[in-house]
Design a protein around this motif. Structure first.
Motif, mmCIF file in Angstrom:
data_model
loop_
_atom_site.group_PDB
_atom_site.id
_atom_site.type_symbol
_atom_site.label_atom_id
_atom_site.label_comp_id
_atom_site.label_asym_id
_atom_site.label_seq_id
_atom_site.Cartn_x
_atom_site.Cartn_y
_atom_site.Cartn_z
ATOM 1 N N ASP A 18 34.714 -26.572 25.362
ATOM 2 C CA ASP A 18 33.377 -26.855 24.873
ATOM 3 C C ASP A 18 33.414 -28.122 24.148
ATOM 4 O OD1 ASP A 18 30.711 -26.949 25.263
ATOM 5 O OD2 ASP A 18 30.115 -25.509 23.639
ATOM 6 N N THR A 19 34.221 -28.904 24.375
ATOM 7 C CA THR A 19 34.151 -30.380 23.611
ATOM 8 C C THR A 19 33.781 -31.517 24.425
ATOM 9 O OG1 THR A 19 36.510 -31.035 24.239
ATOM 10 C CG2 THR A 19 36.026 -29.296 22.174
ATOM 11 N N LEU A 90 31.964 -38.779 27.104
ATOM 12 C CA LEU A 90 31.353 -38.139 28.264
ATOM 13 C C LEU A 90 31.097 -36.783 28.291
ATOM 14 C CD1 LEU A 90 34.425 -39.817 30.802
ATOM 15 C CD2 LEU A 90 32.058 -40.767 29.919
ATOM 16 N N ASP A 91 30.277 -36.478 29.056
ATOM 17 C CA ASP A 91 30.174 -34.820 29.176
ATOM 18 C C ASP A 91 30.959 -34.173 30.164
ATOM 19 O OD1 ASP A 91 29.088 -35.275 31.805
ATOM 20 O OD2 ASP A 91 26.986 -34.789 31.494
ATOM 21 N N HIS A 92 30.858 -32.919 30.425
ATOM 22 C CA HIS A 92 31.884 -32.215 31.414
ATOM 23 C C HIS A 92 31.942 -32.677 32.937
ATOM 24 C CE1 HIS A 92 31.821 -28.837 28.094
ATOM 25 N NE2 HIS A 92 32.680 -29.911 27.740
ATOM 26 N N ASP A 93 30.797 -33.545 33.254
ATOM 27 C CA ASP A 93 30.697 -33.856 34.512
ATOM 28 C C ASP A 93 31.028 -35.336 34.662
ATOM 29 O OD1 ASP A 93 29.823 -31.529 35.766
ATOM 30 O OD2 ASP A 93 27.940 -31.908 34.882
ATOM 31 N N PHE A 97 27.359 -40.413 27.676
ATOM 32 C CA PHE A 97 25.975 -40.393 26.832
ATOM 33 C C PHE A 97 26.229 -41.422 25.444
ATOM 34 C CE2 PHE A 97 28.816 -36.830 25.597
ATOM 35 C CZ PHE A 97 28.962 -36.737 24.185
ATOM 36 N N PHE A 98 27.528 -41.736 25.304
ATOM 37 C CA PHE A 98 27.792 -43.005 24.354
ATOM 38 C C PHE A 98 28.695 -43.878 24.738
ATOM 39 C CE2 PHE A 98 30.352 -44.490 20.464
ATOM 40 C CZ PHE A 98 29.395 -44.973 19.947
ATOM 41 N N ALA A 99 28.484 -45.307 24.099
ATOM 42 C CA ALA A 99 29.444 -45.962 24.414
ATOM 43 C C ALA A 99 29.827 -47.237 23.633
ATOM 44 C CB ALA A 99 29.145 -46.744 25.823
ATOM 45 N N ALA A 136 22.749 -38.777 28.949
ATOM 46 C CA ALA A 136 23.541 -38.712 30.152
ATOM 47 C C ALA A 136 22.857 -38.780 31.545
ATOM 48 C CB ALA A 136 24.562 -37.622 29.997
ATOM 49 N N GLU A 137 21.685 -38.151 31.730
ATOM 50 C CA GLU A 137 21.273 -38.192 33.040
ATOM 51 C C GLU A 137 20.431 -39.806 33.316
ATOM 52 O OE1 GLU A 137 19.857 -37.385 36.734
ATOM 53 O OE2 GLU A 137 21.162 -36.253 35.525
ATOM 54 N N ASN A 138 19.881 -40.275 32.270
ATOM 55 C CA ASN A 138 19.264 -41.502 32.339
ATOM 56 C C ASN A 138 20.351 -42.507 32.580
ATOM 57 O OD1 ASN A 138 16.588 -40.414 31.824
ATOM 58 N ND2 ASN A 138 16.890 -41.159 29.584
#
Length: 649
Positions: A18-19, A90-93, A97-99, A136-138
């Motif tokens: 869960d990281t 990145l998220d798990h998919d 969400f940050f760059a 992340a979705e956006n």
């Protein structure tokens, strides 16, 4: 650092712990990648924090251009700019969400320290997960929209005059090139200008030069002279650095890339000038000498740094010139190469420039040879030994042009050796693998630019050697690309339909420092059509070019290779078969044919069936003859160079 390779295992581990996933993208010759690695990744405390709070993935953008393309698009969308090192979380998919790009080890120049960024991201992951999900979705939706609209199609018949007009508005009249600092060699744009500059004389030698042709010729001549006379060009050893930090081509970022030099060798050779021949020959010699691998291929790059200092291998002080050459020649060299006590670089050192060649060229060449020998005693920059398929394909084309136009068979021999390596190591049943090292291929699948550039290189070898095996191999690769990379609108995706699925399927029709996959495919398809007569290749080229029409019209600086193809496809290209007994007469016809911009030329002793362009082509009265066709119209065969030079269908 506990680095993971890109792959499902890393994301599974992140989900288990869960990281978030931290993705670091760079490449071996990237100076600031090395700086960030030294400052942060090699720092024990920073590395320990990263290992505890993230699953960390390291990607070489040159091995995985697909991964790089997707997350560079995200970085640009989220920050307004991009570059390397690239840092994306990145998220798990796999949704970002940050760059960002480079982060310093301490707060500096308005930037937070990398550790501060890491701590804020870790806290956001544990405490504000819903906000992260929304971001992340956006971004995912934005990337999907970019991919879906990348191929908006139009008419491939670009307005050449309008493109030249736009380029003229961005041209730097003082220093050559386009825009301000930093300055990159605009290789593909220059080839478009070359074809435009000479198109009028090739279609009607009696017509006055048009304003479009004059402007194209001026921008071309000013830029090739400025680059080759500046510090971006290695005046001692040959070869170009990747870019300069100033507008005047004086101080480079010193890494030397294969893809730049492969293109520039061909460009300068095609100029047909004393300057062009010299620079092409010096740079081809450098590429073979310093990037050639034991297996016959070409390494990717030379680093900018040596002994931990950027540019140390290449720069000189007046005192160092005297030490290497003696007082008299040292002072003369300082004047010729513009080396001063103040310096143009750091700590009083200077890059070597050669804005005006001295009359005593023998002395110049002797001094250059002695400086090269003295420089060999210095600690050399490291070399990135991986062999990249696309860039080696570009090397084939560049070396072939230099070989046939300069009368240097050894360049063609070097191209054949590299092509043999590509076919033997990189090709698996008409599917390409992206990289190899020490003769062993890596696992990464080739992307579109690999297929386009390698096929284009093989087709160059058909024209240089007359060996039809390269035609069969090139068309096999093109057929694979048409099957697996083509988009619904006739354009291309950058990855195959059966490649690893990323957040979005990358698709970019623009050119960067090297040809984009789409433009590389267009050139190869047009050449394949000229050699084989297969109409489907021409159709595919036109449809792909149409998918880049908006880019060619609105941003010609980033579509130079597509523009070069469009300029040639408008009425052609010229298809020329030179047939006859070997000797000076045939050689002269072949050279005149190859000097025609964008022409596809093949040479043989007699008519042959294995290369369709040679079918039914026979000598005329026992003499070598040139058969010239364009757009399904052929002229009568000619046996005199003067007649060939006038031929244009």
């Amino acid at each position: 650092m506990d680095w993971w390779e890109w792959g499902a295992g890393a994301f599974e581990e992140a989900k288990r712990r869960d990281t978030p996933v931290l993705l670091s993208v760079g490449y071996a010759a990237c100076h600031w990648c090395h700086v960030m690695a030294h400052e942060s990744f090699e720092d024990e405390a920073t590395a320990a924090y990263m290992n505890e709070h993230f699953v960390n993935i390291k990607v070489d953008r040159e091995e995985r251009p697909d991964v790089d393309a997707v997350y560079m698009a995200a970085t640009t969308a989220m920050t307004g700019s991009g570059g390397w090192p690239m840092t994306v979380v990145l998220d798990h998919d796999g949704n970002p969400f940050f760059a960002g790009t480079y982060f310093p080890d301490m707060p500096r120049h308005g930037q937070p320290a990398f550790t501060q960024v890491l701590q804020a991201l870790s806290e956001a992951w544990t405490q504000r997960r819903s906000e992260i999900g929304a971001v992340a979705e956006n971004v995912r939706q934005h990337l999907a929209a970019i991919s879906g609209t990348a191929g908006a199609a139009g008419d491939w018949r670009v307005d050449v005059a309008a493109a030249v007009e736009t380029l003229a508005g961005e041209f730097d009249p003082m220093a050559g090139g386009f825009g301000g600092a930093p300055k990159f060699p605009p290789s593909m744009v220059l080839e478009f200008l070359r074809r435009t500059a000479f198109s009028a004389s090739e279609t009607d030698s009696s017509a006055p030069e048009s304003d479009v042709s004059r402007r194209a010729s001026h921008m071309l001549a000013r830029t090739v002279a400025a680059m080759s006379g500046g510090g971006i060009y290695d005046q001692v050893g040959g070869g170009f650095a990747r870019y300069t930090v100033d507008r005047g081509w004086v101080v480079p970022h010193f890494e030397k890339m294969l893809y730049d030099n492969a293109q520039l060798i061909g460009l300068y050779a095609r100029l047909g000038t004393e300057l062009g021949d010299r620079v092409a020959r010096e740079s081809a010699d450098w590429m073979i000498r310093e990037l050639g691998t034991a297996e016959g291929g070409f390494a990717s790059a030379l680093d900018a740094d040596s002994e931990g200092v950027e540019g140390k291998f290449y720069v000189w002080t007046p005192a160092e010139l005297v030490e290497a050459l003696g007082a008299e020649d040292g002072a003369w060299a300082a004047e010729v190469f513009e080396v001063t006590d103040a310096g143009t670089f750091e700590e009083g050192a200077s890059t070597l420039q050669l804005r005006h060649r001295p009359d005593d060229t023998e002395r110049l060449e002797a001094v250059k040879a002695r400086l090269l020998a003295a420089r060999e005693e210095r600690v050399r920059p490291a070399r990135d030994d991986k062999v990249v398929a696309a860039w080696n394909g570009l090397a084939l084309s560049g070396l072939v042009d230099a070989g046939v136009l300069l009368g240097e068979p050894r360049y063609v021999d070097a191209a054949v050796a590299a092509a043999d390596l590509l076919w033997r190591v990189h090709v698996r049943g008409a599917r390409l693998l992206r990289v190899s090292r020490d003769g062993a291929a890596g696992a990464h699948a080739g992307v579109l630019e690999d297929y386009g550039c390698v096929a284009g290189g093989f087709l160059s070898l058909v024209q240089a050697t007359g060996d039809s095996a390269w035609l069969d191999r090139a068309t096999a690769l093109l057929d694979t690309a048409l099957t697996h990379f083509r988009a619904e609108d006739g354009g291309f995706y950058d990855t195959a339909d059966d490649a690893e699925a990323l957040v979005t399927r990358p698709r970019d029709a623009s050119d960067n420092a090297s040809p984009g996959g789409t433009s590389a495919m267009v050139h190869a398809l047009v050449t394949a059509h000229a050699l084989t007569g297969e109409g489907r290749y021409r159709t595919a080229a036109e449809e792909a070019l149409a998918a880049t029409s908006n880019l060619m019209t609105k941003a010609p600086r980033f579509a130079g290779w597509s523009l070069a193809a469009a300029a040639t496809m408008k009425d052609g290209p010229l298809e020329i078969a030179v047939v006859g007994p070997p000797g000076p007469d045939r050689d002269a016809l072949a050279l005149a044919a190859r000097r025609k911009a964008g022409a596809v030329v093949v040479v043989a002793d007699e008519a042959r069936e294995d290369i369709p362009l040679l079918r039914s082509r026979t000598p005329v009265d026992g003499k070598a003859a040139a058969y010239v066709c364009r757009g399904f119209v052929c002229e009568r065969p000619v046996t005199e160079v003067a007649d060939l030079e006038r031929a244009h269908t």
